[in-house]
Write a protein that holds these residues in place. Structure first.
Motif, PDB file in Angstrom:
ATOM      1  N   PRO A 205       0.831  -1.218   0.000  1.00 10.03           N
ATOM      2  CA  PRO A 205       0.000   0.000   0.000  1.00 10.03           C
ATOM      3  C   PRO A 205       0.864   1.265   0.000  1.00 10.03           C
ATOM      4  O   PRO A 205       1.979   1.271   0.547  1.00 10.03           O
ATOM      5  N   ALA A 206       0.318   2.328  -0.572  1.00  9.13           N
ATOM      6  CA  ALA A 206       1.082   3.588  -0.648  1.00  9.13           C
ATOM      7  C   ALA A 206       1.316   4.166   0.746  1.00  9.13           C
ATOM      8  O   ALA A 206       2.362   4.757   1.016  1.00  9.13           O
ATOM      9  N   LEU A 207       0.348   3.985   1.651  1.00 16.95           N
ATOM     10  CA  LEU A 207       0.506   4.518   3.005  1.00 16.95           C
ATOM     11  C   LEU A 207       0.895   3.395   3.970  1.00 16.95           C
ATOM     12  O   LEU A 207       0.137   2.446   4.142  1.00 16.95           O
ATOM     13  N   PRO A 208       2.069   3.488   4.616  1.00 20.13           N
ATOM     14  CA  PRO A 208       2.477   2.443   5.569  1.00 20.13           C
ATOM     15  C   PRO A 208       1.668   2.527   6.859  1.00 20.13           C
ATOM     16  O   PRO A 208       1.252   3.609   7.266  1.00 20.13           O
ATOM     17  N   ARG A 209       1.479   1.371   7.499  1.00 18.52           N
ATOM     18  CA  ARG A 209       0.710   1.364   8.763  1.00 18.52           C
ATOM     19  C   ARG A 209       1.555   0.897   9.953  1.00 18.52           C
ATOM     20  O   ARG A 209       1.295   1.284  11.093  1.00 18.52           O
ATOM     21  N   TYR A 210       2.541   0.018   9.711  1.00 20.32           N
ATOM     22  CA  TYR A 210       3.249  -0.597  10.846  1.00 20.32           C
ATOM     23  C   TYR A 210       4.756  -0.397  10.782  1.00 20.32           C
ATOM     24  O   TYR A 210       5.347  -0.371   9.704  1.00 20.32           O
ATOM     25  N   SER A 211       5.356  -0.303  11.968  1.00 23.65           N
ATOM     26  CA  SER A 211       6.822  -0.367  12.064  1.00 23.65           C
ATOM     27  C   SER A 211       7.151  -1.563  12.952  1.00 23.65           C
ATOM     28  O   SER A 211       6.441  -1.848  13.922  1.00 23.65           O
ATOM     29  N   SER A 212       8.205  -2.296  12.555  1.00 22.99           N
ATOM     30  CA  SER A 212       8.565  -3.533  13.265  1.00 22.99           C
ATOM     31  C   SER A 212      10.052  -3.513  13.576  1.00 22.99           C
ATOM     32  O   SER A 212      10.873  -3.478  12.655  1.00 22.99           O
ATOM     33  N   ALA A 213      10.384  -3.514  14.876  1.00 27.21           N
ATOM     34  CA  ALA A 213      11.803  -3.572  15.279  1.00 27.21           C
ATOM     35  C   ALA A 213      11.866  -4.073  16.718  1.00 27.21           C
ATOM     36  O   ALA A 213      10.919  -3.904  17.488  1.00 27.21           O
ATOM     37  N   ASN A 214      12.991  -4.676  17.057  1.00 25.30           N
ATOM     38  CA  ASN A 214      13.203  -5.090  18.447  1.00 25.30           C
ATOM     39  C   ASN A 214      13.824  -3.899  19.180  1.00 25.30           C
ATOM     40  O   ASN A 214      15.049  -3.746  19.225  1.00 25.30           O
ATOM     41  N   VAL A 215      12.978  -3.058  19.725  1.00 25.00           N
ATOM     42  CA  VAL A 215      13.437  -1.763  20.265  1.00 25.00           C
ATOM     43  C   VAL A 215      14.265  -1.931  21.546  1.00 25.00           C
ATOM     44  O   VAL A 215      14.886  -0.974  22.011  1.00 25.00           O
ATOM     45  N   SER A 216      14.332  -3.146  22.071  1.00 22.52           N
ATOM     46  CA  SER A 216      15.158  -3.334  23.281  1.00 22.52           C
ATOM     47  C   SER A 216      16.638  -3.176  22.935  1.00 22.52           C
ATOM     48  O   SER A 216      17.469  -3.015  23.836  1.00 22.52           O
ATOM     49  N   TYR A 217      16.965  -3.226  21.644  1.00 24.80           N
ATOM     50  CA  TYR A 217      18.362  -3.036  21.245  1.00 24.80           C
ATOM     51  C   TYR A 217      18.625  -1.605  20.786  1.00 24.80           C
ATOM     52  O   TYR A 217      19.717  -1.297  20.320  1.00 24.80           O
ATOM     53  N   GLU A 218      17.644  -0.710  20.856  1.00 21.64           N
ATOM     54  CA  GLU A 218      17.788   0.651  20.289  1.00 21.64           C
ATOM     55  C   GLU A 218      19.038   1.357  20.795  1.00 21.64           C
ATOM     56  O   GLU A 218      19.727   2.057  20.067  1.00 21.64           O
ATOM     57  N   ARG A 219      19.390   1.102  22.034  1.00 22.05           N
ATOM     58  CA  ARG A 219      20.555   1.813  22.624  1.00 22.05           C
ATOM     59  C   ARG A 219      21.861   1.382  21.936  1.00 22.05           C
ATOM     60  O   ARG A 219      22.887   2.064  22.039  1.00 22.05           O
ATOM     61  N   LEU A 220      21.827   0.229  21.237  1.00 22.42           N
ATOM     62  CA  LEU A 220      23.048  -0.307  20.607  1.00 22.42           C
ATOM     63  C   LEU A 220      23.167   0.103  19.139  1.00 22.42           C
ATOM     64  O   LEU A 220      24.166  -0.195  18.489  1.00 22.42           O
ATOM     65  N   TRP A 221      22.119   0.765  18.607  1.00 23.37           N
ATOM     66  CA  TRP A 221      22.141   1.089  17.180  1.00 23.37           C
ATOM     67  C   TRP A 221      23.055   2.288  16.898  1.00 23.37           C
ATOM     68  O   TRP A 221      23.429   3.033  17.815  1.00 23.37           O
ATOM     69  N   LEU A 244       2.561   5.533  12.704  1.00 24.38           N
ATOM     70  CA  LEU A 244       2.652   4.068  12.517  1.00 24.38           C
ATOM     71  C   LEU A 244       2.388   3.370  13.850  1.00 24.38           C
ATOM     72  O   LEU A 244       2.752   3.871  14.909  1.00 24.38           O
ATOM     73  N   SER A 245       1.768   2.193  13.758  1.00 19.45           N
ATOM     74  CA  SER A 245       1.625   1.353  14.957  1.00 19.45           C
ATOM     75  C   SER A 245       2.793   0.385  15.004  1.00 19.45           C
ATOM     76  O   SER A 245       3.268  -0.071  13.957  1.00 19.45           O
ATOM     77  N   ALA A 246       3.237   0.059  16.213  1.00 23.23           N
ATOM     78  CA  ALA A 246       4.347  -0.891  16.359  1.00 23.23           C
ATOM     79  C   ALA A 246       3.793  -2.310  16.389  1.00 23.23           C
ATOM     80  O   ALA A 246       2.794  -2.589  17.069  1.00 23.23           O
ATOM     81  N   ARG A 247       4.376  -3.171  15.587  1.00 17.27           N
ATOM     82  CA  ARG A 247       4.039  -4.593  15.601  1.00 17.27           C
ATOM     83  C   ARG A 247       5.346  -5.365  15.458  1.00 17.27           C
ATOM     84  O   ARG A 247       6.082  -5.126  14.504  1.00 17.27           O
ATOM     85  N   TYR A 248       5.633  -6.264  16.383  1.00 18.70           N
ATOM     86  CA  TYR A 248       6.868  -7.053  16.276  1.00 18.70           C
ATOM     87  C   TYR A 248       6.612  -8.474  16.786  1.00 18.70           C
ATOM     88  O   TYR A 248       6.388  -8.677  17.977  1.00 18.70           O
ATOM     89  N   VAL A 249       6.596  -9.421  15.858  1.00 20.43           N
ATOM     90  CA  VAL A 249       6.318 -10.812  16.219  1.00 20.43           C
ATOM     91  C   VAL A 249       7.596 -11.517  16.664  1.00 20.43           C
ATOM     92  O   VAL A 249       7.587 -12.408  17.500  1.00 20.43           O
ATOM     93  N   GLY A 250       8.726 -11.095  16.055  1.00 21.37           N
ATOM     94  CA  GLY A 250       9.986 -11.795  16.353  1.00 21.37           C
ATOM     95  C   GLY A 250      10.152 -12.997  15.436  1.00 21.37           C
ATOM     96  O   GLY A 250      11.005 -13.841  15.639  1.00 21.37           O
ATOM     97  N   ILE A 265       7.275  -0.941   7.662  1.00 21.46           N
ATOM     98  CA  ILE A 265       8.720  -1.163   7.557  1.00 21.46           C
ATOM     99  C   ILE A 265       9.183  -2.054   8.706  1.00 21.46           C
ATOM    100  O   ILE A 265       8.732  -1.917   9.847  1.00 21.46           O
ATOM    101  N   PHE A 266      10.076  -2.982   8.369  1.00 21.41           N
ATOM    102  CA  PHE A 266      10.756  -3.828   9.363  1.00 21.41           C
ATOM    103  C   PHE A 266      12.228  -3.407   9.355  1.00 21.41           C
ATOM    104  O   PHE A 266      12.799  -3.209   8.276  1.00 21.41           O
ATOM    105  N   TYR A 267      12.807  -3.234  10.543  1.00 22.18           N
ATOM    106  CA  TYR A 267      14.231  -2.905  10.502  1.00 22.18           C
ATOM    107  C   TYR A 267      14.959  -3.597  11.637  1.00 22.18           C
ATOM    108  O   TYR A 267      14.457  -3.706  12.749  1.00 22.18           O
ATOM    109  N   TYR A 268      16.136  -4.106  11.299  1.00 20.19           N
ATOM    110  CA  TYR A 268      16.990  -4.781  12.259  1.00 20.19           C
ATOM    111  C   TYR A 268      18.404  -4.244  12.055  1.00 20.19           C
ATOM    112  O   TYR A 268      19.202  -4.848  11.323  1.00 20.19           O
ATOM    113  N   PRO A 269      18.704  -3.074  12.631  1.00 26.24           N
ATOM    114  CA  PRO A 269      20.029  -2.448  12.423  1.00 26.24           C
ATOM    115  C   PRO A 269      21.136  -3.273  13.076  1.00 26.24           C
ATOM    116  O   PRO A 269      20.865  -4.141  13.915  1.00 26.24           O
ATOM    117  N   SER A 270      22.357  -2.958  12.695  1.00 23.93           N
ATOM    118  CA  SER A 270      23.495  -3.625  13.337  1.00 23.93           C
ATOM    119  C   SER A 270      23.637  -3.126  14.774  1.00 23.93           C
ATOM    120  O   SER A 270      23.218  -2.031  15.117  1.00 23.93           O
TER     121      SER A 270
END
Ligand code: P6P
Length: 342
Positions: A205-221, A244-250, A265-270
């Motif tokens: 879809p042209a308009l995104p609805r969800y963002s997916s990330a394991n935010v417990s690692y955000e401090r390490l990005w 965006l709503s957060a959805r993360y299944v893992g 968008i799904f993102y898993y940064p280093s």
């Protein structure tokens, strides 16, 4: 009720009309994959009842405890594709080296396709009855057909892929694939044992609805990834077009599939826990490249934060990569923050 039934075979034969040079080999290879998926799906559906649950007591090349289901699914994929003459070499997330197919009959040219797969991605979720998936990609061999396939056949950039797909073992079992001519979804009808076309020509879809990330690692990005994460939450001066709503299944296939159908968008940064040696988690060959190929053909985009995932030329079978995948505008926004801030 049956007037609308389109099986995978009918659909692929329709697609082949677009490519007159296509042979039945590719169609049959997709069918081999679909059969393996049905066998795996049957085991997953009864995982709580059979002795398929739990750890196999072995460790895979990634150093991860192998679940019995990983071993079963890996062996199923290898068995279903070793004797058809369609595949010349395989690479699987579960084995350190390639599975080179030597034709029983020397007169037989080795299969012309390369099959790369993660038999059960997210298998640690099985015990909690969370959706898991199989991810696969198909390339054309570069090595001479008469000889066994090689590692070089497996180390091709995603842009050279012939096809990619995944199977999602969720509330229903779905197979989603692209051969470069649209992304198409099939749902397994258990009473028929057939995958039926349920999602033709999927476009993000042209308009995104969800963002997916394991935010417990955000401090390490990296700073750029952290600022992109803040942007998505509307905490930067520039705001996303929509909240965006957060959805993360893992489980990557589940998160990717939801974003493919609904936008996101799904993102898993280093991780920069060690700034000198940033570490990525997701695998290029088995996860990022096939899903990046699907995202591309559904109007989306996949990046490692600096370039298209499809442009990365692999140097190792099990190399890992940061991954930003889904809505093209959001992935490019992430690239912008990382370009400016690192
Ligand atoms: P974390 C599963 O092991 C997997 O490879 C993907 O399916 C999933 O997106 C990711 O790892 C989850 O990783 O660190 O959030 O548990």
């Amino acid at each position: 009720m049956f007037s609308k039934i389109i099986t995978m075979e009918q659909h692929i034969l329709e697609q082949e009309r677009v490519y007159p040079e296509a042979t039945g080999t590719f169609t049959n290879l997709l069918y081999d994959i679909a059969l393996a998926a049905k066998i795996i799906s049957r085991e997953i559906r009864r995982a709580g009842l059979g002795n398929i649950l739990g750890e196999a007591g072995t460790v895979n090349v990634q150093g991860e405890e192998q679940m019995r289901l990983d071993v079963f699914a890996n062996e199923t994929f290898i068995r279903m594709n070793s004797y058809t003459g369609r595949v010349g070499v395989m690479a699987t997330e579960e084995l350190e080296s390639i599975v080179s197919i030597v034709p029983d009959n020397p007169a037989m040219a080795g299969g012309k396709y390369v099959l790369i797969f993660d038999p059960v991605d997210g298998s640690s979720n099985i015990a909690a009855n969370v959706s898991v998936g199989t991810i696969f990609s198909i390339y054309r061999r570069k090595s001479p057909l008469g000889a066994p396939g090689t590692v070089e056949d497996c180390l091709q950039p995603g842009r050279d892929m012939a096809a990619a797909g995944y199977v999602l073992y969720g509330s229903s079992t779905m197979l989603v694939y692209t051969a470069g001519n649209g992304v198409h979804g099939f749902t397994l009808e258990p009473s028929l044992g057939e995958f039926l076309l349920s999602h033709p020509a999927i476009c993000m879809p042209a308009l995104p609805r969800y963002s997916s990330a394991n935010v417990s690692y955000e401090r390490l990005w990296s700073p750029g990834a952290q600022r992109f994460h803040r942007y998505l939450q509307g905490m930067e001066s520039e705001k996303p077009v929509v909240g965006l709503s957060a959805r993360y299944v893992g489980s990557l296939v589940a998160d990717f599939h939801r974003n493919l159908l609904n936008g996101g968008i799904f993102y898993y940064p280093s991780s920069y826990a060690n700034p000198v040696n940033p570490r990525a988690k997701l695998r290029l060959l088995y996860e990022a490249a096939p899903l990046g190929y699907i995202a591309h053909h559904a109007g989306g985009y996949a990046s490692d934060g600096t370039r298209s995932i499809l442009d990365i030329v692999p140097t190792e079978l099990h190399q890992r990569t940061a991954l930003f995948i889904g809505d093209r505008g959001l992935v490019q926004k992430a690239e912008g923050y990382i370009h400016d801030l690192g």
